[in-house]
Design an enzyme around this catalytic site. Structure first.
Site, PDB file in Angstrom:
ATOM      1  N   GLU A 176       0.770  -1.034   0.089  1.00  0.00           N
ATOM      2  CA  GLU A 176       0.094   0.010  -0.048  1.00  0.00           C
ATOM      3  C   GLU A 176       0.800   1.366  -0.029  1.00  0.00           C
ATOM      4  O   GLU A 176       1.161   1.809   1.088  1.00  0.00           O
ATOM      5  CB  GLU A 176      -1.034  -0.035   1.006  1.00  0.00           C
ATOM      6  CG  GLU A 176      -1.739   1.245   1.046  1.00  0.00           C
ATOM      7  CD  GLU A 176      -2.719   1.473   2.454  1.00  0.00           C
ATOM      8  OE1 GLU A 176      -3.474   2.338   2.509  1.00  0.00           O
ATOM      9  OE2 GLU A 176      -2.667   0.537   3.355  1.00  0.00           O
ATOM     10  N   LYS A 211      -2.656  -1.952  -2.981  1.00  0.00           N
ATOM     11  CA  LYS A 211      -3.905  -1.045  -2.441  1.00  0.00           C
ATOM     12  C   LYS A 211      -3.281   0.360  -2.799  1.00  0.00           C
ATOM     13  O   LYS A 211      -2.180   0.867  -2.330  1.00  0.00           O
ATOM     14  CB  LYS A 211      -3.819  -1.240  -0.928  1.00  0.00           C
ATOM     15  CG  LYS A 211      -5.135  -0.267  -0.633  1.00  0.00           C
ATOM     16  CD  LYS A 211      -5.516  -0.578   1.102  1.00  0.00           C
ATOM     17  CE  LYS A 211      -6.400   0.083   1.576  1.00  0.00           C
ATOM     18  NZ  LYS A 211      -7.160  -0.287   2.810  1.00  0.00           N
TER      19      LYS A 211
END
EC number: 4.1.2.13
Length: 293
Positions: A176, A211
């Protein structure tokens, strides 16, 4: 690695719920749920209250609709139980939801326009523990604040370095590298990020998940979504309201939601179970619809 869970994460319609608020963000999450800071005296009591809130969500019929394909948990939630079962087992066996664990320990101070993850020498140990709890994958967050080439390269290198260690334990990492929605040159930062991500993906032999912040340009991450080493791309709500995040997400095909705050928006400790379940079901439906477009 559970092959059925792998298939579900690769292609099932739906989205990933993020229930991984840690110590720093828990008071804010509790306040939004209607529990004021004076309702708890210690960190222990605070974590008990957030576990009750998460339990209420996970055991709600709204969580059993098949629209949530994965959930990201905080360490303490993984170690806790729901209706007498370890949380990850309850999620998979009772809700058919794939469990992930947040593994980062927060962010370093900003340098080169980014915030790297704090060093975490115990990562391998935590991965082993997660495997013991039947967790499928992990998630770790770092933040890009400026379109700084060196900083973004450092972020991507760190994410993949951790990712490889996580893969070596048989877990699937969600990388992420969040781009702050207030980044003054957000589109430029995303261009650098995409280039660095593709360069690293080309060197991988096992697939990872990603992400991301919803990009400035619609469908900007198309090549990443289609890359053979990319299992699934999920998006964070990143400070947008649920309505706004859903609208932006629905314009990016092949990207599914991984919202936390946007998922719990409107839920309150004061609601009856019927009200709570109806609100949660409506939220899940909205996020699901945006994820399958």
């Amino acid at each position: 690695m559970n092959k059925e869970q792998l298939q579900q994460m690769r292609q099932a319609p739906g989205f990933v719920g993020a229930l991984d608020q840690s110590g720093g963000s828990t008071p804010k999450a509790l306040k939004a749920y209607g529990i004021q800071p004076d309702a708890y005296q210690s960190e222990e009591e605070m974590f008990d209250l957030i576990h009750q809130m998460r339990t209420r969500m996970i055991t709600s019929p709204a969580f059993a609709t098949g629209k949530i394909i994965g959930v990201i948990l905080f360490e303490r939630t993984m170690r806790g139980k729901i209706e007498g079962m370890p949380t990850a087992d309850f999620l998979w066996e009772k809700r058919h939801i794939v469990p992930f664990l947040k593994v980062d320990k927060g962010l370093q101070d900003e340098a080169n326009g980014v915030q790297l993850m704090k060093p975490f020498p115990e990562l391998g140990k935590l991965c082993e523990e997660a495997v013991g709890y039947h967790v499928f994958g992990t998630k770790m967050r770092s933040v890009i604040k400026q379109a700084n080439e060196q900083g973004i390269r450092d972020i991507v290198e760190q994410q993949f370095q951790w990712g490889k260690e996580i893969l070596s334990h048989g877990l699937v990492p969600i990388l992420e590298p969040e781009v702050d929605i207030h980044c003054p040159e957000k589109a430029k930062a995303e261009e650098i990020l995409k280039r660095e991500l593709l360069a690293q993906l080309d060197k991988m032999t096992e697939p990872v998940m990603l992400k991301i912040t919803i990009p400035t340009v619609d469908n900007f991450y198309k090549e990443i979504i289609e890359h053979p080493m990319m299992l699934r791309v999920v998006a964070l709500s990143g400070g947008y309201s649920r309505e706004q995040a859903n609208e932006l997400l629905s314009r990016n095909h092949g990207v599914i939601a991984s919202f936390s705050r946007a998922l719990v928006e409107g839920l309150s400790v004061q609601q009856t179970d019927a009200e709570f379940n109806a609100m949660l079901e409506a939220s899940i439906e909205d996020v699901y619809q945006a994820s399958i477009k």
